[in-house]
Design a protein around this motif. Structure first.
Motif, PDB file in Angstrom:
ATOM      1  N   LYS A 167       0.836  -1.200   0.000  1.00 51.23           N
ATOM      2  CA  LYS A 167       0.000   0.000   0.000  1.00 51.23           C
ATOM      3  C   LYS A 167       0.870   1.248   0.000  1.00 51.23           C
ATOM      4  CE  LYS A 167      -3.622  -2.326   2.504  1.00 51.23           C
ATOM      5  NZ  LYS A 167      -4.558  -2.262   3.577  1.00 51.23           N
ATOM      6  N   ARG A 168       0.236   2.370  -0.281  1.00 57.93           N
ATOM      7  CA  ARG A 168       0.935   3.655  -0.223  1.00 57.93           C
ATOM      8  C   ARG A 168       1.220   4.023   1.222  1.00 57.93           C
ATOM      9  NH1 ARG A 168      -2.260   7.923  -3.579  1.00 57.93           N
ATOM     10  NH2 ARG A 168      -0.469   9.128  -2.956  1.00 57.93           N
ATOM     11  N   ILE A 169       2.245   4.849   1.403  1.00 60.31           N
ATOM     12  CA  ILE A 169       2.644   5.302   2.733  1.00 60.31           C
ATOM     13  C   ILE A 169       1.942   6.622   3.021  1.00 60.31           C
ATOM     14  CG2 ILE A 169       4.598   6.046   4.161  1.00 60.31           C
ATOM     15  CD1 ILE A 169       4.684   3.109   3.475  1.00 60.31           C
ATOM     16  N   ARG A 170       1.555   6.835   4.282  1.00 62.38           N
ATOM     17  CA  ARG A 170       0.953   8.094   4.716  1.00 62.38           C
ATOM     18  C   ARG A 170       1.656   8.492   6.007  1.00 62.38           C
ATOM     19  NH1 ARG A 170      -4.150  10.599   3.963  1.00 62.38           N
ATOM     20  NH2 ARG A 170      -3.493  10.307   1.832  1.00 62.38           N
ATOM     21  N   LEU A 171       2.123   9.729   6.093  1.00 59.91           N
ATOM     22  CA  LEU A 171       2.762  10.250   7.303  1.00 59.91           C
ATOM     23  C   LEU A 171       1.856  11.304   7.919  1.00 59.91           C
ATOM     24  CD1 LEU A 171       5.127  10.558   9.283  1.00 59.91           C
ATOM     25  CD2 LEU A 171       6.143  12.186   7.681  1.00 59.91           C
ATOM     26  N   ASN A 172       1.446  11.069   9.160  1.00 61.03           N
ATOM     27  CA  ASN A 172       0.614  12.005   9.905  1.00 61.03           C
ATOM     28  C   ASN A 172       1.459  12.604  11.028  1.00 61.03           C
ATOM     29  OD1 ASN A 172      -1.761  11.187   8.450  1.00 61.03           O
ATOM     30  ND2 ASN A 172      -1.776   9.360   9.693  1.00 61.03           N
ATOM     31  N   ILE A 173       1.470  13.913  11.136  1.00 60.25           N
ATOM     32  CA  ILE A 173       2.178  14.583  12.222  1.00 60.25           C
ATOM     33  C   ILE A 173       1.122  15.008  13.234  1.00 60.25           C
ATOM     34  CG2 ILE A 173       3.668  16.504  12.864  1.00 60.25           C
ATOM     35  CD1 ILE A 173       4.732  16.404   9.936  1.00 60.25           C
ATOM     36  N   LEU A 174       1.194  14.422  14.419  1.00 62.59           N
ATOM     37  CA  LEU A 174       0.173  14.640  15.437  1.00 62.59           C
ATOM     38  C   LEU A 174       0.681  15.594  16.507  1.00 62.59           C
ATOM     39  CD1 LEU A 174      -0.875  10.907  15.903  1.00 62.59           C
ATOM     40  CD2 LEU A 174      -1.851  12.590  14.348  1.00 62.59           C
ATOM     41  N   ASP A 175      -0.255  16.309  17.131  1.00 69.84           N
ATOM     42  CA  ASP A 175       0.082  17.145  18.279  1.00 69.84           C
ATOM     43  C   ASP A 175       0.400  16.244  19.455  1.00 69.84           C
ATOM     44  OD1 ASP A 175      -0.344  19.494  16.917  1.00 69.84           O
ATOM     45  OD2 ASP A 175      -2.423  19.667  17.548  1.00 69.84           O
ATOM     46  N   ALA A 176       1.396  16.638  20.231  1.00 73.48           N
ATOM     47  CA  ALA A 176       1.749  15.870  21.424  1.00 73.48           C
ATOM     48  C   ALA A 176       0.664  16.030  22.471  1.00 73.48           C
ATOM     49  CB  ALA A 176       3.088  16.345  21.977  1.00 73.48           C
ATOM     50  N   PRO A 177       0.334  14.960  23.178  1.00 78.03           N
ATOM     51  CA  PRO A 177      -0.644  15.103  24.258  1.00 78.03           C
ATOM     52  C   PRO A 177      -0.059  15.952  25.379  1.00 78.03           C
ATOM     53  CG  PRO A 177       0.282  12.897  24.240  1.00 78.03           C
ATOM     54  CD  PRO A 177       0.809  13.611  23.031  1.00 78.03           C
ATOM     55  N   GLN A 178      -0.868  16.830  25.942  1.00 82.31           N
ATOM     56  CA  GLN A 178      -0.401  17.702  27.021  1.00 82.31           C
ATOM     57  C   GLN A 178      -0.360  16.938  28.328  1.00 82.31           C
ATOM     58  OE1 GLN A 178      -2.867  21.173  27.281  1.00 82.31           O
ATOM     59  NE2 GLN A 178      -1.568  22.297  25.879  1.00 82.31           N
ATOM     60  N   THR A 179       0.679  17.210  29.108  1.00 78.54           N
ATOM     61  CA  THR A 179       0.730  16.647  30.446  1.00 78.54           C
ATOM     62  C   THR A 179      -0.039  17.574  31.376  1.00 78.54           C
ATOM     63  OG1 THR A 179       2.768  17.804  30.966  1.00 78.54           O
ATOM     64  CG2 THR A 179       2.995  15.602  30.007  1.00 78.54           C
ATOM     65  N   ALA A 180      -0.306  17.135  32.577  1.00 80.94           N
ATOM     66  CA  ALA A 180      -1.071  17.940  33.526  1.00 80.94           C
ATOM     67  C   ALA A 180      -0.360  19.246  33.855  1.00 80.94           C
ATOM     68  CB  ALA A 180      -1.324  17.132  34.801  1.00 80.94           C
ATOM     69  N   SER A 181       0.975  19.222  33.924  1.00 84.22           N
ATOM     70  CA  SER A 181       1.717  20.438  34.248  1.00 84.22           C
ATOM     71  C   SER A 181       1.686  21.441  33.108  1.00 84.22           C
ATOM     72  CB  SER A 181       3.172  20.096  34.604  1.00 84.22           C
ATOM     73  OG  SER A 181       3.824  19.515  33.501  1.00 84.22           O
ATOM     74  N   GLU A 182       1.615  20.972  31.845  1.00 83.05           N
ATOM     75  CA  GLU A 182       1.547  21.888  30.702  1.00 83.05           C
ATOM     76  C   GLU A 182       0.173  22.512  30.575  1.00 83.05           C
ATOM     77  OE1 GLU A 182       2.600  19.387  27.446  1.00 83.05           O
ATOM     78  OE2 GLU A 182       4.734  19.695  27.699  1.00 83.05           O
ATOM     79  N   ALA A 183      -0.857  21.818  30.989  1.00 83.86           N
ATOM     80  CA  ALA A 183      -2.221  22.296  30.836  1.00 83.86           C
ATOM     81  C   ALA A 183      -2.526  23.437  31.816  1.00 83.86           C
ATOM     82  CB  ALA A 183      -3.217  21.165  31.059  1.00 83.86           C
TER      83      ALA A 183
END
Length: 87
Positions: free
Chosen positions: A70-86
């Motif tokens: 199959k063809r390749i797909r690259l998805n760039i995702l946002d990092a999940p925030q930790t409690a201290s970052e939120a």
């Protein structure tokens, strides 16, 4: 060619937190998808101005001969925030 290793090799010099790079793969009906997650403050570096860096990474990854049917797909995702970052 290991696509995940290629992605990591390309992205590592771009980020300030290379230990936070996570690449997960999954298969859909049309693509072999790779999800790239980096530290929250590195997302802008990987995407670049107007998405130019992300597009260059995708161009390289898509051009490599793939071991998948199959063809390749690259998805760039946002990092999940930790409690201290939120807060």
């Amino acid at each position: 060619m290991d696509i995940a290793a290629l992605i990591k090799t390309i992205v590592t010099p771009l980020v300030t937190h290379p230990d936070a790079i996570v690449i997960a793969s999954h298969e859909t009906s049309e693509y072999m998808a790779f999800d790239l997650t980096v530290a929250a403050d590195d997302v802008g570096r990987v995407i670049g101005k107007q998405g130019r860096v992300a597009q260059a990474i995708r161009t390289i990854v898509y051009a490599v001969k793939s071991p998948y049917a199959k063809r390749i797909r690259l998805n760039i995702l946002d990092a999940p925030q930790t409690a201290s970052e939120a807060n």
